[in-house]
Design an enzyme around this catalytic site. Structure first.
Site, PDB file in Angstrom:
ATOM      1  N   ASP A   1      34.662   1.375  54.085  1.00 11.54           N
ATOM      2  CA  ASP A   1      34.100   0.925  52.798  1.00 11.54           C
ATOM      3  C   ASP A   1      33.649  -0.532  52.841  1.00 11.54           C
ATOM      4  OD1 ASP A   1      36.490  -0.462  52.803  1.00 11.54           O
ATOM      5  OD2 ASP A   1      37.284   0.457  50.971  1.00 11.54           O
TER       6      ASP A   1
ATOM      7  N   ASP B   1      46.970  -9.551  57.104  1.00  4.21           N
ATOM      8  CA  ASP B   1      47.393  -8.839  55.903  1.00  4.21           C
ATOM      9  C   ASP B   1      48.709  -8.113  56.163  1.00  4.21           C
ATOM     10  OD1 ASP B   1      46.206  -7.025  57.653  1.00  4.21           O
ATOM     11  OD2 ASP B   1      44.498  -6.637  56.359  1.00  4.21           O
TER      12      ASP B   1
END
Ligand code: F6R
Length: 260
Positions: free
Chosen positions: A136, A67
């Site tokens: 998360d 990413d």
């Protein structure tokens, strides 16, 4: 999924570096997908030590990014391209020619993301993709409720992830809001997925990934769909696992010749 519980982060780094070394020895031009953040650093240190010690030749290996932040100026020290050059490419004695990733400063970020997805396929696909996990449950920057079939694209970071990553910047305001990330569908195409999680802050996300239902709310749970996914956790990150003893026994019974 194979779950390996190790005493600490250094042991996890050593185990994964050994698996990568075994892969590169078997396939010298392997395409290694690397993650950034704090967690994988012990892997890169262990790998670099093997290269420095002459036990491993990675000169033909190729490296690609998972990413990238959108909007940081080219060459920004916290762009993931800069981080990978600093933490992986240089210590392994590789050159920029063996490394590719999406350009977060591209004029057309959406087109750049699609082109990166194609570039991964054109390179023959990722042989081993390293992953961290967000508090998360994100993998790459596929935040909760990402499509489990998603391709490389632009994503908006949650406030939690921006807060988690603010330690790399002078202030929270400087953390970009957007990223280009390999999609979950893209990540699942890698031949071997290896997720490392260390520290108690990751315990809930690890338990949900490994023992929870497959859910877009926990993007890392998509690893349950992969035929060869390995989750390496230290004792602290394993502390929420109900089946920890079973995972320990399973790994202890693994034949000595079998790598992760
Ligand atoms: C980084 C990435 C993220 C991190 C995750 C955990 O390339 O894709 O998913 O792996 O945010 O970060 P650390 O390891 O810093 O806790």
């Amino acid at each position: 999924m194979e779950i390996v519980i190790v005493p600490d982060a250094a042991a996890g780094g050593e185990l994964i570096a050994s698996a990568m070394a075994e892969l590169v020895t078997r396939k010298p031009d392997a395409l290694l997908g690397v993650a950034t953040g704090s967690t994988p650093l012990p892997i890169y240190q262990a790998l670099a030590a093997k290269v420095r010690g002459g036990a491993l030749d990675v000169s033909r290996a190729r490296v690609c990014q998972l990413d990238e932040y959108v909007g940081l100026p080219t060459g920004h020290p916290e762009s993931y391209r800069s981080v990978v050059l600093r933490e992986v490419i240089e210590p392994l004695g590789l050159t920029e020619a063996s490394f590719f990733g999406p350009d977060g400063a591209a004029e057309d970020v959406a087109a750049e993301a699609i082109a990166y997805d194609h570039a991964l396929a054109a390179a023959g696909g990722v042989d081993l993709q390293l992953l961290g996990i967000g508090t998360d449950g994100h993998i790459g920057f596929n935040e909760p409720c990402s499509s489990l079939a998603s391709r490389t694209r632009i994503k908006t970071l949650t406030q939690q992830t921006r807060v988690d990553n603010a330690r790399f910047f002078d202030s929270l305001d400087e953390v970009p809001h957007h990223v280009i990330t390999q999609g979950i569908g893209t990540i699942l195409e890698a031949r071997h997925l290896v997720l490392l999680a260390t520290g108690e802050a990751k315990a809930d996300a690890v338990a949900a990934t490994v023992e929870g239902p497959l859910s877009a709310l926990v993007p890392a749970s998509a690893l349950q769909l992969h035929p060869h996914a390995t989750v390496v956790v230290d004792e602290a990150a394993a502390s929420g696992l109900k089946l920890a003893d079973y995972f320990r026994a399973t790994y202890a019974a693994k034949p000595a010749w079998q790598s992760i």
